[in-house]
Design a protein around this motif. Structure first.
Motif, PDB file in Angstrom:
ATOM      1  N   GLN A   4       0.842  -1.194   0.000  1.00 18.24           N
ATOM      2  CA  GLN A   4       0.000   0.000   0.000  1.00 18.24           C
ATOM      3  C   GLN A   4       0.886   1.256   0.000  1.00 18.24           C
ATOM      4  N   ILE A   5       0.400   2.319  -0.643  1.00 19.61           N
ATOM      5  CA  ILE A   5       1.120   3.595  -0.693  1.00 19.61           C
ATOM      6  C   ILE A   5       0.368   4.612   0.163  1.00 19.61           C
ATOM      7  N   LEU A   6       1.093   5.239   1.089  1.00 20.92           N
ATOM      8  CA  LEU A   6       0.510   6.260   1.959  1.00 20.92           C
ATOM      9  C   LEU A   6       0.990   7.637   1.516  1.00 20.92           C
ATOM     10  N   GLY A   7       0.060   8.574   1.517  1.00 19.72           N
ATOM     11  CA  GLY A   7       0.406   9.946   1.171  1.00 19.72           C
ATOM     12  C   GLY A   7       0.955  10.110  -0.230  1.00 19.72           C
ATOM     13  N   ASN A   8       0.576   9.196  -1.143  1.00 24.84           N
ATOM     14  CA  ASN A   8       1.058   9.242  -2.528  1.00 24.84           C
ATOM     15  C   ASN A   8       2.583   9.260  -2.603  1.00 24.84           C
ATOM     16  N   ARG A   9       3.217   8.658  -1.595  1.00 30.63           N
ATOM     17  CA  ARG A   9       4.681   8.776  -1.527  1.00 30.63           C
ATOM     18  C   ARG A   9       5.360   7.575  -0.886  1.00 30.63           C
ATOM     19  N   TYR A  10       4.780   7.025   0.182  1.00 27.90           N
ATOM     20  CA  TYR A  10       5.460   6.008   0.977  1.00 27.90           C
ATOM     21  C   TYR A  10       4.914   4.614   0.649  1.00 27.90           C
ATOM     22  N   TYR A  25       6.497  -0.641   9.712  1.00 26.46           N
ATOM     23  CA  TYR A  25       6.805  -1.203   8.397  1.00 26.46           C
ATOM     24  C   TYR A  25       8.081  -0.569   7.850  1.00 26.46           C
ATOM     25  N   LYS A  26       8.903  -1.411   7.236  1.00 23.93           N
ATOM     26  CA  LYS A  26       9.986  -0.877   6.408  1.00 23.93           C
ATOM     27  C   LYS A  26       9.345  -0.392   5.123  1.00 23.93           C
ATOM     28  N   SER A  27       9.666   0.842   4.720  1.00 20.56           N
ATOM     29  CA  SER A  27       8.981   1.453   3.585  1.00 20.56           C
ATOM     30  C   SER A  27       9.978   2.164   2.686  1.00 20.56           C
ATOM     31  N   LYS A  28       9.496   2.551   1.507  1.00 17.26           N
ATOM     32  CA  LYS A  28      10.334   3.270   0.543  1.00 17.26           C
ATOM     33  C   LYS A  28       9.712   4.635   0.283  1.00 17.26           C
ATOM     34  N   ASP A  29      10.515   5.676   0.507  1.00 17.87           N
ATOM     35  CA  ASP A  29      10.093   7.035   0.166  1.00 17.87           C
ATOM     36  C   ASP A  29      10.363   7.211  -1.325  1.00 17.87           C
ATOM     37  N   LEU A  32      12.129  10.737  -2.358  1.00 16.36           N
ATOM     38  CA  LEU A  32      13.551  10.916  -2.065  1.00 16.36           C
ATOM     39  C   LEU A  32      14.365   9.651  -2.307  1.00 16.36           C
ATOM     40  N   ASN A  33      13.691   8.560  -2.729  1.00 16.52           N
ATOM     41  CA  ASN A  33      14.367   7.314  -3.077  1.00 16.52           C
ATOM     42  C   ASN A  33      15.240   6.800  -1.926  1.00 16.52           C
ATOM     43  N   ARG A  34      14.611   6.622  -0.758  1.00 18.03           N
ATOM     44  CA  ARG A  34      15.328   6.104   0.403  1.00 18.03           C
ATOM     45  C   ARG A  34      14.366   5.268   1.245  1.00 18.03           C
ATOM     46  N   MET A  87       9.546   7.776  10.103  1.00 18.62           N
ATOM     47  CA  MET A  87      10.732   7.933  10.937  1.00 18.62           C
ATOM     48  C   MET A  87      11.979   7.461  10.197  1.00 18.62           C
ATOM     49  N   GLU A  88      13.109   7.778  10.799  1.00 13.81           N
ATOM     50  CA  GLU A  88      14.408   7.303  10.312  1.00 13.81           C
ATOM     51  C   GLU A  88      14.432   5.772  10.360  1.00 13.81           C
TER      52      GLU A  88
END
Length: 600
Positions: A4-10, A25-29, A32-34, A87-88
């Motif tokens: 699932q994508i949250l905030g059209n970004r995560y 959850y481990k996620s991908k921004d 910012l590609n991180r 979060m970080e």
């Protein structure tokens, strides 16, 4: 929720943890590609205003903190009934997993980890935030060995009424303080108690209290005195044992009164593991004194004895006077003998031992002072402290004042507080990353950044070429890092060659040599010819790779197979080196010699 994508970004990739309130959850921004960690409030609590409020408190609490040992918060949001915190992402183990994997830790490693945790707690307390749930599960360990405190989900701003309600005590039962178990007043010393329990577990591999139920464990925190860590680890230095015991005192007033005070002792024990410097706090309440009871018999006896007292009063006064004189004479004799012995010993010591005076070492370089003092028989104890104002190795304080006289061996040690210099941070590796991601990584490392752009053929535009200072260098927290960002390959300017009078092939060759190309060939349909015009004109400036339009004049057909000389050659026979042939009648008639010729 994976995928699932949250905030059209995560983009949520995988579940990596969870607690009573939320799932992580481990996620991908994708912007910012991180990688990031996203804490999502459990669905059963999303409609509960109290839980949503507490969830938001966590975001607000952590957002106000900026410290290398606190997990950074990047974003907060909600989508529909899904509330989340970005979060970080820390790639490593929790301290609990690390202890389970390694067993009891070496005491020096445990102290260094404790200093980092205590530093994070100190920063939170200075911002009026009590964590309230310090435990190994909430300490993340990076691969570089850096401890980061997370999960401020039950943190709360400190007020005059910071009290946990009975029946809703929050925290992990093996680590929370007696006041949390009782539902009493909670302050910064409650976090230090929990840190003491974490230290206990690090050095022994076990918690001090355990039981069949949470209630049983809570009661032990309130009622029982834990066994000292040295009981399970006899080799543990006394200094470490003393720090832990002081931190986990039942009474808040007997513990460390601040994280700063605890950090001082944690730094000391690294150089003085034998201890002896851990002070004991004293309770403010004085014990009640029991006085003897007066009854009727006491009063009667005093009355009966009063009559006889007068008869002997004079004799007692004389006896008391004599006794006092004897005592004074004895005391005077002892004092005279003691003074004589003192001066005798002093004279003997002066004859055998050199006398030195303590100087003022503040502001001096430690290495030079240490060598000087140790050469005079004085042992130096080092206490290192972070300091923003002084360089590393500069002496800040000394335990003996200037002018103190000592002889070799009289004092066992002199404590010198030495600057470790300003708090440092490593420049993160951002080479090859997109500009905005690099700026965020620099900010996460508690550094500032500025952008410098330059051309680079090997690195795409808006991506990092290098940093100054370079990756891995340690710099003062808050220092500026210059991020050099690529503008792409630099395009050079060239002069357009003169193509007029050239064939198409020749023109193409000239343009290629100048790193230009042929654009349109006009007029359409002409395939061979001579260039009679070009756009842009010769010697104008173009950028490498640009095109030039050429206009061709069609070439005439080549000469026929006839052997007759050209008009020019016929009119100029001298150019061929031949004589006139006389084939033409006109040539014969024009010859003057022909008119005089006689035919027989």
């Amino acid at each position: 929720m994976e995928g699932q994508i949250l905030g059209n970004r995560y983009l949520l990739l995988e579940k990596i943890g969870g607690g009573g309130m939320a799932v992580v959850y481990k996620s991908k921004d994708t912007l910012l590609n991180r990688f990031v960690a996203i804490k999502v409030l459990r669905s059963e609590f999303s409609t509960d205003e109290e839980f949503v409020k507490r969830f938001n408190v966590e975001a607000q609490s952590v957002a106000s903190l900026s410290h290398p040992n606190v997990v950074s918060i990047y974003d907060v949001g909600f989508q529909g009934d899904v509330h989340y915190i970005v979060m970080e992402y820390v790639d490593g183990l929790t301290l609990k997993e690390y202890i389970n994997k390694s067993g009891a830790l070496d005491w020096q490693e445990a102290i260094k980890i404790s200093i980092q945790i205590c530093s994070a707690i100190e920063h939170a307390h200075k911002n009026n935030i009590v964590h309230r749930d310090i435990k190994p599960h909430n300490i993340l360990m990076t691969k570089e060995g850096i401890a980061k405190v997370t999960d401020f989900g039950i943190a709360r701003a400190v007020t005059s009424s910071t009290i946990t309600m009975v029946g809703s005590t929050i925290g992990s039962v093996h680590y929370f303080s007696p006041e949390q178990a009782r539902g009493g007043f909670i302050d910064d010393k409650s976090d230090l108690y929990s840190l003491g329990i974490v230290m206990y577990e690090m050095v022994t591999g076990r918690v001090p209290f355990d039981g069949d139920s949470p209630v049983a464990v809570a009661l032990k925190h309130i009622q029982e005195t834990p066994a000292e860590p040295r009981k399970f680890l006899p080799s543990l230095p006394y200094g470490v044992n003393e720090i832990i015991i002081k931190a986990i005192q039942k009474e808040q007033g007997l513990r460390y009164q601040s994280a700063t005070a605890m950090i001082v002792d944690l730094n000391k024990v690294l150089v003085r593991p034998q201890g002896g410097f851990v002070g004991q706090e004293t309770a403010s309440n004085q014990s009640t004194i029991r006085m003897p009871t007066l009854n009727n018999s006491n009063i009667s006896n005093q009355a009966r004895n009063s009559s006889s007292a007068g008869k002997h009063s004079e004799a007692q006064k004389i006896k008391k006077k004599n006794t006092t004189a004897y005592w004074l004479a004895g005391i005077t004799s002892v004092l005279v003998i003691a003074i004589a012995l003192f001066f005798t010993i002093s004279l003997l010591m002066k004859g055998n031992t050199e006398t030195y005076q303590i100087g003022n070492y503040k502001g001096q370089e430690y290495s030079a002072v240490k060598a000087e003092l140790e050469s005079k028989g004085l042992k130096v104890i080092e206490i290192w402290q972070d300091n923003e104002d002084y360089d590393k190795g500069i002496i800040l304080e000394q335990s003996l004042p200037e002018g103190t006289t000592y002889r070799d061996g009289k004092y066992t040690n002199l404590e010198l507080t030495i600057s470790k210099g300003p708090q440092m941070s490593k420049v993160p590796d951002v080479v090859g990353k997109e500009k905005r991601e690099a700026q965020n990584d620099i900010k996460t490392a508690n550094l500032t950044s500025s952008i410098a752009e330059e051309y680079n053929e090997d690195v795409s535009a808006d991506y990092v070429i290098r940093t100054e200072p370079a990756t891995g260098n340690e710099v003062k927290v808050g220092s500026e890092v210059v991020i050099y960002v690529s503008k792409g390959a630099q395009l050079k300017t060239v002069k357009v060659p003169n193509l007029v009078g050239k064939t198409e092939a020749e023109a193409e060759k000239l343009l290629s040599d100048s790193k230009l190309v042929i654009g349109k060939i006009l007029p359409a349909g002409v395939t061979k010819g001579i260039v009679n015009k070009q756009l842009p004109a010769a010697f104008e400036d173009l950028t490498e790779g640009d095109s030039v339009t050429i206009f061709l004049t069609p070439q005439e057909e080549g000469p026929s197979t006839s052997t007759a000389p050209s008009t020019d050659t016929a009119n100029n026979p001298q150019e061929t080196g031949q004589k006139p042939t006389g084939d033409s009648a006109s040539d014969t008639k024009s010859s003057p010699g022909k008119e005089e010729e006689v035919i027989p």
